[in-house]
Design a protein around this motif. Sequence first.
Motif, PDB file in Angstrom:
ATOM      1  N   MET A 283       0.618  -1.482  -0.287  1.00 27.24           N
ATOM      2  CA  MET A 283      -0.123   0.529  -0.067  1.00 27.24           C
ATOM      3  C   MET A 283       0.704   1.340   0.014  1.00 27.24           C
ATOM      4  O   MET A 283       1.742   1.135   0.573  1.00 27.24           O
ATOM      5  N   LYS A 284       0.265   2.061  -0.438  1.00 32.79           N
ATOM      6  CA  LYS A 284       0.836   4.062  -0.142  1.00 32.79           C
ATOM      7  C   LYS A 284      -0.562   5.037   0.362  1.00 32.79           C
ATOM      8  O   LYS A 284      -1.583   4.820   0.727  1.00 32.79           O
ATOM      9  N   PRO A 285       0.814   5.107   1.596  1.00 31.18           N
ATOM     10  CA  PRO A 285      -0.949   6.161   2.012  1.00 31.18           C
ATOM     11  C   PRO A 285      -1.070   7.405   1.280  1.00 31.18           C
ATOM     12  O   PRO A 285      -0.838   8.143  -0.114  1.00 31.18           O
ATOM     13  N   MET A 286      -1.941   7.583   1.324  1.00 27.28           N
ATOM     14  CA  MET A 286      -2.807   8.463   0.761  1.00 27.28           C
ATOM     15  C   MET A 286      -3.905   9.721   0.983  1.00 27.28           C
ATOM     16  O   MET A 286      -3.863  10.644   0.639  1.00 27.28           O
ATOM     17  N   THR A 287      -4.431   8.905   2.360  1.00 28.32           N
ATOM     18  CA  THR A 287      -4.982  10.113   3.731  1.00 28.32           C
ATOM     19  C   THR A 287      -4.538  10.035   4.910  1.00 28.32           C
ATOM     20  O   THR A 287      -4.732   9.262   4.979  1.00 28.32           O
ATOM     21  N   LEU A 288      -4.476  11.079   5.199  1.00 28.52           N
ATOM     22  CA  LEU A 288      -4.273  10.546   7.161  1.00 28.52           C
ATOM     23  C   LEU A 288      -5.112  11.638   7.568  1.00 28.52           C
ATOM     24  O   LEU A 288      -4.867  13.196   6.768  1.00 28.52           O
TER      25      LEU A 288
END
Length: 591
Positions: A283-288
């Motif tokens: 996975m790649k982080p998209m929204t925090l």
Amino acid sequence: MSSAKLLNFPEDILIYLFTFLNLPDILYIRQTCRRLNDTGNLKIVWLHIWETHILHKWYPFPTISSESTEKNSQKKCKKYKGRMSVQNMSRAELEQRTRHAYRLGKRWLDEYPGRTNSHDSTVKNFSPLLPHRDIRWVVSPSIAITDIRFVRSVRCPSSKLDAGLADESILVLSVSKGIWSVITIWDVPIFLHGNDDHEPRPRKCAEWSLKGGLFTGLCLSRYHASEADLAVSVVCEGRHKIDLFNISDVGELLPICAVPSVPMRASTLGEEANRHSQAMQPMKPMTLSGSLLAMSDDTASTVIYNWKTGAFAILEHEEDEIGVWKHDHIIQVVFAYRSVLVVRARSLHLFPEPELYLASPSSVANSNFLTTPGMPNVYSPIANHSFGWVDGVSVVSMYPDCSVGSHPGTLKILVRLQSDNPWMSNEHSLDLYELSLNPNFVSTPAPEHAHEQMYPTECPYQFPPICTSRVTSSRGALRCTDLILGRCGTAMWVKPGDRATHGLLVSDMYDDYTYVARLGGRESGIVTMGGGATESLVAGIFPGPLNPDENVRTRKIYTNVSKDWTALDYDEAIGRVVLGDATGSVRILEL
């Protein structure tokens, strides 16, 4: 009876009279005498100016980076969250930010008529919107900038304010990619107004890299009071992980923890869950957002993960063919009203608001994959759409939450379509779509058991998206395909150089202008954009609070002869653009 003199009125009457004046008039009247100057310097006067001339007119205005402010705001009514934030400002800061927002709003609204190539009197032309300030520095010579982001603005301490060194500092994050990837945090001192001769000197605050590691994605939290500000996905020696960091107001990069790039272990799951695990890519982080991290792969899966508790849910659309998952590059994940919008290069899926599967506490204390047995929640989309293949997409709720109430408003989607056919017409477009809230939407109560899925009786938004505006421009190769749409209807993107100058076409109708249309069955206008082989930074002002017309306005901001821009970020609230290029340079433009 002798006529009353203005200075004979008591202070409360003077304050009331000030409410009938606009901001420039108050600045002028303060210069007449000491008493009117004292009255014009009262915070209650500037609170009224902010509310009347900024908030009610929907002008861009920044949020507050103070954690105590955010905590206090959350105790108040959400409708007045923005007002509670300005209450915590000093009078001097409130005046500076209000004057800055007023000037910026007027710059967007003013037409600045330019020359015209058309005999049609209804056609409007606009001159370039020149930057107010240009700040440039080199991160790493000859090492390309692969990503650039505004972190936040921080009010300078009183010692710097009194010394006249700066009003605030901008924290900027840059990513360079040489042998391995490097993150650098920069502190850039800024004056909100005045002192234009002062040359800001960016200062390196922190640097982080993993030897031999490459960054595959990152995202920043937009909530200033959040404990985690940055999530970075790293691949090193074949291992994937996501690191979380806190970024302090002085630019320190403080590690928090590492989370799994695929939050499940196949050996502990059942056959059905194992199928989802095998289909997932790292996975790649998209929204925090607070303790929630949305991360996605480039096929079909998105995970909503609570990095504090280890709870998670999986959002996944169906494969194109049975057992076949095709590449579908992830672009954006949006926490929308009672739903999650997942935007990919060739698809748009809306998922219901998920119930997170609570993992065992032991799995949160380490960076290994979750070992909780059982089946996690796997949600299917409740609506979907495809624009075809796209180069870039930007999705935003058009107005701030403090202005539209407790729930998000209409979602606006700015799309630039992708086309690799060199023999197509030079015409190319950016389209603005609208996803309106569904008036028939009725949410359902939460399920009694965590493993049960409950779907709403109606979709929270009305699908498919409706195209409302179109900006037609020239086609061409770009290293930076980013485009960013702001809440108040302004957008930034890079326009490629015209192909005619390279001999692919004999002539190019877009050499001198870009056609702009407000869809509705008729053509609407032409605006001067300039031509040539250089790429340009272009601003679009879509119909809304900063553009009362039905036509989209476009303004050229900056040109780049080298055509080597690689990354772009835009802070609409303060009117700043940051660009990175292939030579390792970073440039901040203030409007």
